[in-house]
Design a protein around this motif. Sequence first.
Motif, short mmCIF file in Angstrom:
data_model
loop_
_atom_site.label_atom_id
_atom_site.label_comp_id
_atom_site.label_asym_id
_atom_site.label_seq_id
_atom_site.Cartn_x
_atom_site.Cartn_y
_atom_site.Cartn_z
N MET A 1 -44.93 -51.99 21.53
CA MET A 1 -43.62 -51.78 20.11
C MET A 1 -43.66 -50.86 19.74
SD MET A 1 -44.01 -54.31 16.83
CE MET A 1 -44.72 -52.80 16.15
N THR A 2 -42.54 -50.08 20.13
CA THR A 2 -42.67 -48.19 18.81
C THR A 2 -42.45 -48.16 17.68
OG1 THR A 2 -40.21 -47.89 19.94
CG2 THR A 2 -41.72 -47.58 21.29
N ASN A 3 -42.93 -47.05 17.18
CA ASN A 3 -42.13 -46.87 15.90
C ASN A 3 -40.86 -46.37 15.52
OD1 ASN A 3 -44.83 -47.70 14.98
ND2 ASN A 3 -45.25 -45.48 15.10
N THR A 4 -40.04 -46.86 14.55
CA THR A 4 -39.07 -46.09 14.11
C THR A 4 -38.96 -45.10 13.69
OG1 THR A 4 -39.51 -47.28 12.29
CG2 THR A 4 -37.87 -48.25 13.82
N ILE A 5 -38.38 -43.78 13.66
CA ILE A 5 -38.55 -42.32 13.70
C ILE A 5 -38.34 -42.23 12.37
CG2 ILE A 5 -36.96 -40.38 13.89
CD1 ILE A 5 -37.99 -40.97 16.20
N GLN A 6 -38.86 -42.29 11.75
CA GLN A 6 -39.90 -42.11 10.01
C GLN A 6 -39.09 -40.73 9.52
OE1 GLN A 6 -42.80 -44.69 10.10
NE2 GLN A 6 -41.24 -46.12 8.83
N SER A 7 -39.49 -40.52 8.33
CA SER A 7 -39.31 -39.35 7.97
C SER A 7 -40.97 -38.86 7.21
CB SER A 7 -38.63 -38.88 6.23
OG SER A 7 -39.44 -40.27 6.06
N VAL A 8 -41.31 -37.65 7.00
CA VAL A 8 -42.46 -36.76 8.13
C VAL A 8 -42.93 -36.11 6.67
CG1 VAL A 8 -44.12 -35.48 9.34
CG2 VAL A 8 -41.66 -37.27 10.02
N SER A 9 -44.16 -36.39 5.68
CA SER A 9 -44.94 -35.30 4.93
C SER A 9 -45.75 -34.27 5.47
CB SER A 9 -45.15 -36.30 3.86
OG SER A 9 -44.15 -36.26 3.10
N ILE A 10 -46.01 -33.36 5.49
CA ILE A 10 -47.26 -32.29 6.29
C ILE A 10 -47.77 -32.18 5.13
CG2 ILE A 10 -47.11 -30.29 8.02
CD1 ILE A 10 -44.31 -30.76 9.08
N VAL A 11 -48.51 -32.34 5.32
CA VAL A 11 -50.10 -32.19 4.37
C VAL A 11 -51.08 -30.78 4.81
CG1 VAL A 11 -52.01 -33.38 2.75
CG2 VAL A 11 -49.36 -34.47 2.91
N VAL A 12 -50.72 -30.13 3.66
CA VAL A 12 -51.62 -28.54 3.54
C VAL A 12 -52.91 -28.57 3.11
CG1 VAL A 12 -51.71 -26.56 4.75
CG2 VAL A 12 -49.16 -27.29 4.80
N PRO A 13 -54.15 -28.33 3.29
CA PRO A 13 -54.85 -27.78 1.96
C PRO A 13 -55.24 -26.78 2.02
CG PRO A 13 -55.88 -29.05 4.13
CD PRO A 13 -54.93 -28.68 4.40
N VAL A 14 -54.85 -26.14 1.39
CA VAL A 14 -55.01 -24.83 0.80
C VAL A 14 -56.42 -24.22 -0.20
CG1 VAL A 14 -53.61 -23.03 0.00
CG2 VAL A 14 -52.61 -24.87 0.86
#
Length: 242
Positions: free
Chosen positions: A1-14
């Motif tokens: 089963m493939t995932n549908t294309i979903q929106s993405v949050s790129i989390v960056v610790p600084v």
Amino acid sequence: MTNTIQSVSIVVPVYNEEDNLPRLFDEIAGAMRPLDREWEALFVDDGSTDGSLDVLKRLAAGNSEVRYVAFTRNRGQSAAFCAGFDQAAHPVVVTIDADLQNDPADIPALLALFDKGHDMAIGWRRKRQDTLSKRYASKIANAIRNRITRESVRDTGCSLKVMRRDMLLRIPRFKGMHRYLPTLMKLEGATVAEMPVNHRERHMGVSKYGNWERAIAGVRDLLGVRWLQDRHFGYEIREKNR
Ligand code: UDP
Ligand code: MG
């Protein structure tokens, strides 16, 4: 089963990464803009004492994809990641370090692996660009970690990971838990896929960790994670009325 294309949050610790942030955002944008999906770069300033927060404010003013959250004081990388999981606007979370050691150019391939139907896709650093002592320490730590937790994760210290946010919100939280994300996600039933990724030298700023403090915290966390595994329960609901 493939995932549908979903929106993405790129989390960056600084934490004190002022000289790395502009180029990091450029590289993230360069990797994400060609993809056909909505995304944001969510920077979590973990109480930096340099100009990181000012740089983030400037980046946010010029780029609609940039969001930032700033802590009142330094609470550690796990706390920064978790704040990112909480604040993320999208169902898929990508984590990446701020110091340019991870390569944002790897994100599309990691997302493609995730989309094949995994709950988590993680990188392992093919050619570590760290000091010899750090490379050895990491090798030993991964071996001990895998032994005690009965795992076979190649490189859990690699921050470049793609994960389902709904699962990230259910896993236990503690200092150092970011080194056990695959194990903690598996307790929630996650499937985990691994792929080799690029690793680069740190050119700006300094590493926040020494080998000894990491080793001592590591043993303590390891026993805690093994305990969590042994005491973990899941349940399935047969039926309910509402
Ligand atoms: N970091 C953080 N809080 C801390 C320590 C580190 O947010 O208390 C961030 C740091 O800015 C970097 C990432 O976590 O983006 C990894 O840290 P570092 O590069 O120093 O670790 P190393 O690569 O040396 O293991
Ligand atoms: Mg680093």
